[in-house]
Design an enzyme around this catalytic site. Structure first.
Site, PDB file in Angstrom:
ATOM      1  N   VAL A 286       0.884  -1.100  -0.004  1.00 42.56           N
ATOM      2  CA  VAL A 286      -0.043  -0.095  -0.151  1.00 42.56           C
ATOM      3  C   VAL A 286       0.820   1.025   0.161  1.00 42.56           C
ATOM      4  O   VAL A 286       1.644   1.244   0.859  1.00 42.56           O
ATOM      5  CB  VAL A 286      -1.017  -0.023   1.231  1.00 42.56           C
ATOM      6  CG1 VAL A 286      -1.724   1.283   1.076  1.00 42.56           C
ATOM      7  CG2 VAL A 286      -1.695  -1.197   1.358  1.00 42.56           C
ATOM      8  N   ASN A 467      21.230  -5.805 -13.192  1.00 37.28           N
ATOM      9  CA  ASN A 467      22.176  -6.758 -14.154  1.00 37.28           C
ATOM     10  C   ASN A 467      22.828  -5.812 -15.302  1.00 37.28           C
ATOM     11  O   ASN A 467      23.614  -5.088 -15.114  1.00 37.28           O
ATOM     12  CB  ASN A 467      21.158  -7.717 -14.767  1.00 37.28           C
ATOM     13  CG  ASN A 467      20.452  -8.582 -13.563  1.00 37.28           C
ATOM     14  OD1 ASN A 467      21.173  -8.741 -12.515  1.00 37.28           O
ATOM     15  ND2 ASN A 467      19.348  -9.186 -13.695  1.00 37.28           N
ATOM     16  N   GLY A 518       9.700   2.281   1.383  1.00 41.58           N
ATOM     17  CA  GLY A 518       9.247   2.832   2.662  1.00 41.58           C
ATOM     18  C   GLY A 518      10.392   3.958   3.283  1.00 41.58           C
ATOM     19  O   GLY A 518      11.491   4.345   2.746  1.00 41.58           O
TER      20      GLY A 518
END
Length: 602
Positions: A286, A467, A518
């Site tokens: 979320v 990568n 976050g």
């Protein structure tokens, strides 16, 4: 003393000094002669002379690469690449770049799979270090760090050579290996249950497209992406400009942009654990998105007006489940029993601090639908024991957006194999929110080779620098996305480091969003701080442009031929990259300033 000019003793000294700045050692007698000729000259005159002669010096070139194994933010091994250049005849360390580690191993993988992934990661990093210190060190020597295209071309050729060597090696091993009986059945990726022998499959099971195999990653490919990024940082340092401006100049053919926009942050607040005892599986993340017109540092107007910092709590309260731990994304991991619980919790939390969802803040949901498919049933398991077909999933999302209009982005609502359902959901919800492909997008390098997005119909794509991705790949591919009216989202991989180059890449490439995770882990907070610093710098230079509203694409307005061609992006012109935005091919809708108050469930 002979007069100043091109001839005589002073002229000879000028020529010898110029030779020094071209890369030759200055004789000691020249220095002694200058002191004798100009014993009383002020220091700034010597500085002026040095600046004059420096115009004749050679451009800095790469003289050495240094690779080493380091640890990322979650303690996994990854690669750091250092760039050394010859600057005015001296070897100088210019900068370094750390690659983020990335893994395709699912959350519920067995210990054996995790152990194999750890060994594969360790081998890949060791090989990448060897490539950088040996082969690439020789390949890129004497190249200019400011010539990104040439550097990436050499890196691409080297990588293709390694791929061909690996292919030949594999063919030789298969030719010499003893024949063995092939297994009668191979478990599909993501399969949860084994089909019983003799069980008759339904029509739904027969028609469900199988998951595409994960593209193999060549051991050592980190060296390509890490070196390309390090060279880009070195080029910015040599030119005395920030990395984001250097990337913008590369993208727009050295035409300095008069204004630049900042990507809107997608801030992950909750990481919903799909494999916990809780029932909800449909939501993985979320995320919170600030309004388009809001500065990153600017507080919400409602917070300033509300003295207590609280607003009346309206709507239903959602019980807060026990908090478990902080994820590698920098947010709390929790479990839920239904889809409404985390959304109502967000609504309540915003109300308690004086924010209104849909006006002051918006939501984005990462569904990660590719982790939900039960290949025996041919359906998505959105709740424990609750299954939905791909067609039914479209109805689920339509109902979700109607009940929670503050959700303006859905990430990976379907697998990339369900292309017809992607078209259906885009036509149903494209004018109300962004439909974004993250796992549903293929490898950037493969997309560049195929000259096609190779993704289903969608609003935009999440790109990750991992990568063998090169800076030139990002520049070219985002130019192609711009030309097709797709939005670009730069996303951070699983294992982040304190290297904040991803933010500069997002700003320089003109990405619409940046998905950083976050605010509870240092390696991720570092990137948010870098975003704040760039905003302040652009505002100070008066080159910051803010967008008034979010704009969505109404896919339903497209004609059928346009739909068929929307997934394919033509190759770019060889002499120039595509412009930032072409003429709008689709009808675009702006997000209304005030969304209807319909955030509570009936």
């Amino acid at each position: 003393m002979e007069p100043c000019g091109g001839g005589g003793r002073l002229g000879e000294l000028r020529r010898e000094a110029a030779e020094y700045y071209r890369g030759h050692r200055v004789p000691q007698r020249v220095e002694e002669a200058l002191n004798a000729l100009f014993p009383l000259c002020p220091a700034d005159l010597y500085g002026a002379l040095a600046n004059y002669f420096s115009t004749f010096s050679k451009a800095p070139v790469i003289c050495k690469l240094a690779g080493r194994k380091v640890l990322d933010g979650v303690g996994k091994p990854t690669l750091e690449v250092e760039i050394y250049c010859t600057v005015k005849n001296y070897e100088k360390r210019i900068c370094s770049a750390i690659m983020s580690s990335h893994s395709h191993v699912p959350e519920n993988a067995s210990p054996e799979i995790n152990e194999g992934d750890e060994k594969e990661r360790s081998d890949s990093v060791a090989t990448a270090v060897e490539w950088v210190n040996e082969s690439l060190n020789a390949v890129l020597r004497d190249l200019k760090p400011t010539d990104q295209c040439e550097v990436d071309k050499m890196l691409g050729e080297y990588f293709r050579k390694k791929v061909e060597e690996k292919k030949i090696q594999k063919e030789e091993e298969e030719a010499t290996a003893p024949l063995s009986c092939a297994p009668s059945a191979v478990a599909l990726s993501g399969k949860k249950k084994a089909a019983k022998p003799g069980k008759k499959m339904s029509s739904t099971e027969r028609t469900i497209p199988p998951a595409e195999p994960i593209e193999p990653v060549l051991c050592g490919s980190l060296a390509i992406g890490g070196t390309s990024l390090a060279v880009a940082k070195a080029g910015a340092t040599i030119n005395h400009i920030p990395l984001y401006l250097h990337i913008a100049l590369l993208k727009y053919n050295q035409d300095s942009p008069k204004e630049m926009t900042l990507p809107h942050p997608m801030i992950t607040l909750l990481n919903c654990e799909k494999f916990s005892p809780a029932k909800l599986k449909l939501v993985k993340e979320v995320m919170l998105i600030p309004p388009a017109q809001l500065s990153l540092k600017q507080p919400s107007p409602q917070l300033a007006d509300n003295k207590k910092g609280k607003a009346p709590n309206t709507g239903k309260k959602a019980p807060l489940p026990p908090l478990k731990r902080v994820s590698h994304l920098g947010c709390l991991i929790t479990g839920w029993d239904n889809l409404e619980q985390p959304l109502l919790l967000m609504q309540t939390a915003c109300n308690n601090i004086g924010l209104e969802l849909g006006t002051d803040m918006y939501l984005a949901i990462n569904c990660a639908a590719h982790e939900l498919m039960d290949y025996v049933k041919g359906k998505y398991e959105i709740l424990t024991g609750t299954f939905k077909s791909p067609d039914e999933m479209v109805d689920v999302y339509v109902e979700l957006i109607n009940k929670f209009p503050s959700i303006i982005a859905l990430v990976d609502p379907l697998r990339k194999e369900d292309r017809q359902q992607w078209s259906n959901i885009c036509c149903a919800l494209g004018s109300k929110c962004y439909l974004i492909a993250e796992d549903a997008a293929a490898n950037i390098s493969k997309l560049k080779i195929d000259q096609s997005t190779n993704v289903p119909m969608c609003s935009g794509v999440v790109l990750k620098y991992i990568n063998q991705t090169k800076v030139s790949d990002l520049i070219e591919f985002t130019g192609l996305l711009d030309g097709q009216r797709h939005i670009t989202i730069l996303g951070s991989p699983d294992g982040e480091s304190s290297d904040d180059s991803l933010v500069d890449l997002a700003v320089g490439l003109g990405a619409r969003f940046i998905k950083l995770g976050g605010l509870s882990r240092g390696e991720r907070v570092t990137k948010y701080n870098r975003l704040l610093a760039i905003e302040e710098e652009l505002a100070k230079n008066r080159t910051l442009r803010s967008e008034a509203n979010f704009e969505f694409t109404d896919f339903a307005e497209e004609t059928q031929p346009e739909k068929e061609l929307s997934d394919v992006i033509p190759p770019p012109a060889q002499d120039s990259l595509p412009p930032q935005l072409s003429q709008p091919a689709l009808q675009v809708h702006s997000l209304p300033a005030q969304l209807p108050d319909n955030n509570t469930l009936t």
